[in-house]
Scaffold this motif. Structure first.
Motif, mmCIF file in Angstrom:
data_model
loop_
_atom_site.group_PDB
_atom_site.id
_atom_site.type_symbol
_atom_site.label_atom_id
_atom_site.label_comp_id
_atom_site.label_asym_id
_atom_site.label_seq_id
_atom_site.Cartn_x
_atom_site.Cartn_y
_atom_site.Cartn_z
ATOM 1 N N GLU A 1 -38.618 -20.487 4.592
ATOM 2 C CA GLU A 1 -39.868 -19.754 4.373
ATOM 3 C C GLU A 1 -40.268 -19.817 2.888
ATOM 4 O O GLU A 1 -41.428 -20.051 2.553
ATOM 5 N N ASP A 2 -39.275 -19.610 2.020
ATOM 6 C CA ASP A 2 -39.555 -19.655 0.583
ATOM 7 C C ASP A 2 -39.989 -21.055 0.157
ATOM 8 O O ASP A 2 -40.967 -21.222 -0.584
ATOM 9 N N ARG B 1 -37.814 -15.753 -4.960
ATOM 10 C CA ARG B 1 -38.724 -16.867 -4.695
ATOM 11 C C ARG B 1 -39.428 -17.342 -5.963
ATOM 12 O O ARG B 1 -39.545 -18.539 -6.208
ATOM 13 N N GLU B 2 -39.884 -16.390 -6.775
ATOM 14 C CA GLU B 2 -40.664 -16.776 -7.973
ATOM 15 C C GLU B 2 -39.802 -17.374 -9.076
ATOM 16 O O GLU B 2 -40.321 -17.893 -10.064
ATOM 17 N N ARG C 1 -33.475 -21.648 3.140
ATOM 18 C CA ARG C 1 -34.580 -20.765 2.706
ATOM 19 C C ARG C 1 -35.923 -21.441 3.011
ATOM 20 O O ARG C 1 -36.750 -21.675 2.134
ATOM 21 N N ILE D 1 -37.555 -19.768 -8.333
ATOM 22 C CA ILE D 1 -37.186 -21.122 -7.884
ATOM 23 C C ILE D 1 -38.000 -22.158 -8.655
ATOM 24 O O ILE D 1 -39.192 -21.970 -8.872
ATOM 25 N N LEU E 1 -43.636 -22.235 -1.343
ATOM 26 C CA LEU E 1 -43.748 -22.764 -2.701
ATOM 27 C C LEU E 1 -44.217 -24.220 -2.712
ATOM 28 O O LEU E 1 -45.026 -24.611 -3.554
ATOM 29 N N GLY F 1 -31.896 -22.233 -5.008
ATOM 30 C CA GLY F 1 -32.795 -21.527 -4.105
ATOM 31 C C GLY F 1 -33.039 -22.263 -2.799
ATOM 32 O O GLY F 1 -33.935 -21.907 -2.045
#
Lengths: 108, 108
Positions: A90-91, A15-16, A88, A18, A95, A72
């Motif tokens: 949720e991600d 996630r971080e 994705r 992306i 974000l 991502g």
């Protein structure tokens, strides 16, 4: 003994890792956006990629899905010979709150 | 007689002509996203394009601004020799609620 189908997650950014530019560039293509819109309607556990019709050849499809995965936007896993894709959500919602809904709700 | 500065709006799509793929593709570039982020902080009446620093040549800047304008992300008008740009926030928020805030709020 029952056969256990092998499941392998294909590589994807955490996630971080992306980046918004890559997410937008990945989504800024009519074919990829079509795929994501269809995927968004599928169950959260994912859907076999081949089930979603796209107006392109198989190799072009593979190319587009790789871009979405590398950015991502989607995750993919191999289940035997199938490729199962998930959005994705949720991600992306964590974000960039509002981004995905703004895109998926677009009339044109 | 006082000089009246000529103001001319440069061509841009009407709200109903804006397409989400083109908006996303326009924003999916680091230089263009940088410009839009800076423009979002400027007054709503717009800002002279040259005031926003970008790490590119003048001709590349012109190219990027044309893409943003053609996609409907920014409007531009000529005021004498200046080009003044505005973010089309009202149009984008109406068409794609949440999209712009999701992008502008992105940490990375």
């Amino acid at each position: 003994m029952p056969t256990v189908e092998q499941r392998t997650d294909l590589p994807q950014p955490a996630r971080e890792e992306i980046r918004i530019e890559q997410v937008l560039a990945a989504l800024g293509d009519p074919v990829r956006l079509l795929f994501v819109r269809q995927l968004a309607k599928a169950p959260a556990v994912g859907v076999a990629c081949g089930v979603i019709p796209l107006p392109v050849t198989k190799s072009t499809r593979t190319h587009h899905l790789r871009i979405l995965r590398a950015a991502g936007v989607i995750s993919m896993r191999a289940e035997g010979t199938r490729r199962v894709a998930c959005l994705r959500r949720e991600d992306l919602d964590a974000l960039y709150p509002g981004l995905l809904d703004g895109i998926l709700g677009a009339q044109h």
